[in-house]
Design a protein around this motif. Sequence first.
Motif, PDB file in Angstrom:
ATOM      1  N   MET A   1       0.840  -1.179   0.000  1.00 59.43           N
ATOM      2  CA  MET A   1       0.000   0.000   0.000  1.00 59.43           C
ATOM      3  C   MET A   1       0.889   1.248   0.000  1.00 59.43           C
ATOM      4  N   ILE A   2       0.536   2.187  -0.829  1.00 58.04           N
ATOM      5  CA  ILE A   2       1.252   3.460  -0.883  1.00 58.04           C
ATOM      6  C   ILE A   2       0.554   4.425   0.066  1.00 58.04           C
ATOM      7  N   THR A   3       1.326   5.080   0.919  1.00 58.26           N
ATOM      8  CA  THR A   3       0.745   6.036   1.868  1.00 58.26           C
ATOM      9  C   THR A   3       1.160   7.453   1.502  1.00 58.26           C
ATOM     10  N   CYS A   4       0.455   8.371   2.066  1.00 54.81           N
ATOM     11  CA  CYS A   4       0.708   9.791   1.809  1.00 54.81           C
ATOM     12  C   CYS A   4       0.561  10.552   3.125  1.00 54.81           C
ATOM     13  N   GLU A   5       1.526  11.372   3.437  1.00 58.83           N
ATOM     14  CA  GLU A   5       1.421  12.252   4.606  1.00 58.83           C
ATOM     15  C   GLU A   5       0.872  13.597   4.156  1.00 58.83           C
ATOM     16  N   GLN A   6       0.004  14.166   4.958  1.00 60.26           N
ATOM     17  CA  GLN A   6      -0.472  15.515   4.689  1.00 60.26           C
ATOM     18  C   GLN A   6       0.214  16.454   5.670  1.00 60.26           C
ATOM     19  N   HIS A   7       0.679  17.583   5.181  1.00 64.21           N
ATOM     20  CA  HIS A   7       1.345  18.558   6.037  1.00 64.21           C
ATOM     21  C   HIS A   7       0.604  19.886   5.947  1.00 64.21           C
ATOM     22  N   MET A   8       0.001  20.253   7.055  1.00 65.00           N
ATOM     23  CA  MET A   8      -0.713  21.526   7.117  1.00 65.00           C
ATOM     24  C   MET A   8       0.296  22.622   7.440  1.00 65.00           C
ATOM     25  N   PHE A   9       0.150  23.771   6.827  1.00 67.97           N
ATOM     26  CA  PHE A   9       0.999  24.892   7.191  1.00 67.97           C
ATOM     27  C   PHE A   9       0.230  26.185   6.987  1.00 67.97           C
ATOM     28  N   GLY A  10       0.820  27.254   7.472  1.00 68.62           N
ATOM     29  CA  GLY A  10       0.125  28.534   7.468  1.00 68.62           C
ATOM     30  C   GLY A  10      -0.270  28.878   8.894  1.00 68.62           C
ATOM     31  N   PRO A  11      -1.093  29.891   9.077  1.00 66.94           N
ATOM     32  CA  PRO A  11      -1.478  30.320  10.426  1.00 66.94           C
ATOM     33  C   PRO A  11      -2.495  29.384  11.069  1.00 66.94           C
ATOM     34  N   LEU A  12      -2.486  29.354  12.380  1.00 67.99           N
ATOM     35  CA  LEU A  12      -3.431  28.552  13.158  1.00 67.99           C
ATOM     36  C   LEU A  12      -4.700  29.368  13.394  1.00 67.99           C
ATOM     37  N   LEU A  13      -5.823  28.858  12.936  1.00 70.34           N
ATOM     38  CA  LEU A  13      -7.129  29.473  13.149  1.00 70.34           C
ATOM     39  C   LEU A  13      -7.966  28.465  13.914  1.00 70.34           C
ATOM     40  N   CYS A  14      -8.350  28.806  15.140  1.00 70.56           N
ATOM     41  CA  CYS A  14      -9.128  27.886  15.978  1.00 70.56           C
ATOM     42  C   CYS A  14     -10.523  28.441  16.218  1.00 70.56           C
ATOM     43  N   LYS A  15     -11.475  27.511  16.283  1.00 67.55           N
ATOM     44  CA  LYS A  15     -12.865  27.886  16.555  1.00 67.55           C
ATOM     45  C   LYS A  15     -13.394  26.975  17.654  1.00 67.55           C
ATOM     46  N   THR A  16     -14.052  27.595  18.623  1.00 64.02           N
ATOM     47  CA  THR A  16     -14.739  26.849  19.673  1.00 64.02           C
ATOM     48  C   THR A  16     -16.053  27.559  19.944  1.00 64.02           C
ATOM     49  N   LYS A  17     -16.750  27.168  20.990  1.00 61.57           N
ATOM     50  CA  LYS A  17     -18.063  27.758  21.267  1.00 61.57           C
ATOM     51  C   LYS A  17     -18.215  28.007  22.761  1.00 61.57           C
ATOM     52  N   LEU A  18     -18.669  29.212  23.109  1.00 59.37           N
ATOM     53  CA  LEU A  18     -18.954  29.535  24.503  1.00 59.37           C
ATOM     54  C   LEU A  18     -20.325  28.999  24.895  1.00 59.37           C
ATOM     55  N   ASN A  19     -20.452  28.622  26.161  1.00 54.86           N
ATOM     56  CA  ASN A  19     -21.763  28.192  26.650  1.00 54.86           C
ATOM     57  C   ASN A  19     -22.619  29.436  26.951  1.00 54.86           C
ATOM     58  N   ASN A  20     -23.918  29.220  27.108  1.00 59.52           N
ATOM     59  CA  ASN A  20     -24.858  30.339  27.303  1.00 59.52           C
ATOM     60  C   ASN A  20     -24.576  31.147  28.565  1.00 59.52           C
ATOM     61  N   GLU A  21     -24.157  30.485  29.624  1.00 61.02           N
ATOM     62  CA  GLU A  21     -23.852  31.194  30.875  1.00 61.02           C
ATOM     63  C   GLU A  21     -22.725  32.210  30.646  1.00 61.02           C
ATOM     64  N   ASP A  22     -21.671  31.791  29.956  1.00 61.71           N
ATOM     65  CA  ASP A  22     -20.558  32.701  29.704  1.00 61.71           C
ATOM     66  C   ASP A  22     -20.910  33.776  28.672  1.00 61.71           C
ATOM     67  N   ILE A  23     -21.755  33.427  27.706  1.00 64.77           N
ATOM     68  CA  ILE A  23     -22.233  34.440  26.754  1.00 64.77           C
ATOM     69  C   ILE A  23     -22.965  35.544  27.512  1.00 64.77           C
ATOM     70  N   ASN A  24     -23.797  35.168  28.467  1.00 62.78           N
ATOM     71  CA  ASN A  24     -24.536  36.166  29.254  1.00 62.78           C
ATOM     72  C   ASN A  24     -23.605  37.018  30.104  1.00 62.78           C
ATOM     73  N   LYS A  25     -22.532  36.428  30.626  1.00 64.29           N
ATOM     74  CA  LYS A  25     -21.545  37.209  31.390  1.00 64.29           C
ATOM     75  C   LYS A  25     -20.894  38.259  30.497  1.00 64.29           C
ATOM     76  N   VAL A  26     -20.558  37.861  29.265  1.00 59.38           N
ATOM     77  CA  VAL A  26     -19.936  38.801  28.324  1.00 59.38           C
ATOM     78  C   VAL A  26     -20.920  39.903  27.959  1.00 59.38           C
ATOM     79  N   LYS A  27     -22.174  39.540  27.732  1.00 59.83           N
ATOM     80  CA  LYS A  27     -23.191  40.545  27.381  1.00 59.83           C
ATOM     81  C   LYS A  27     -23.286  41.643  28.436  1.00 59.83           C
ATOM     82  N   LYS A  28     -23.093  41.285  29.705  1.00 60.65           N
ATOM     83  CA  LYS A  28     -23.166  42.280  30.786  1.00 60.65           C
ATOM     84  C   LYS A  28     -22.031  43.303  30.699  1.00 60.65           C
ATOM     85  N   LEU A  29     -20.940  42.960  30.029  1.00 59.61           N
ATOM     86  CA  LEU A  29     -19.822  43.896  29.858  1.00 59.61           C
ATOM     87  C   LEU A  29     -20.070  44.888  28.727  1.00 59.61           C
ATOM     88  N   CYS A  30     -21.019  44.557  27.855  1.00 54.04           N
ATOM     89  CA  CYS A  30     -21.252  45.322  26.627  1.00 54.04           C
ATOM     90  C   CYS A  30     -22.372  46.346  26.810  1.00 54.04           C
TER      91      CYS A  30
END
Length: 191
Positions: free
Chosen positions: A1-30
């Motif tokens: 079997m022939i294999t292939c490695e993938q190499h990612m490069f460039g800048p790191l862009l991360c995405k996650t999600k805040l829970n509703n409790e923390d969203i409400n805390k942030v809203k109070k600052l705005c």
Amino acid sequence: MITCEQHMFGPLLCKTKLNNEDINKVKKLCSKKNKDARDSLAGIIDNEYIIDEKKYAQILSPYFQPFKTAFDSWYNTNLSKLQCNSAWVNYMKSGESNPPHVHTNCQLSTVLYLQIPSGLKKENKKYKGRSAGPGSVVFTYGDSRDYTVDEKSFLPVKGDFFVFPYNLKHYVSPFKSKGERISVSANFKIL
């Protein structure tokens, strides 16, 4: 079997999600009563206001853990401590936009989405064109070339939280839907 490695490069862009409790805390600052932030920002937005960066960073602290792990792996270096040096809220409405820009006086930038107009998802689905749809956030890197990924776009939803290098160019497409698209941006220094 022939294999292939993938190499990612460039800048790191991360995405996650805040829970509703923390969203409400942030809203109070705005608030539209906070100090106007427009004189130092790129947005074509009428309502942009400074928020307390220390309180904001405290709320975000647990959400940086997955980013730190990814950063350590991506760059093969330890990201130990971050300090928030500025934070602001954008109340974007129909017809407004944020042109392509980068951030300054920091190493990392973030954006958190607190509210998305209900009609924006429908408007985005009806959009016909090759660019990112209305209200999308777009991150671009390098030159456009064959067989490269030079752009990532997202139609954000409430709670989406992005972390990226300060010099990763990004912009927001205008939209026509009624209501406000509320986002909070912040800049961080690596200590």
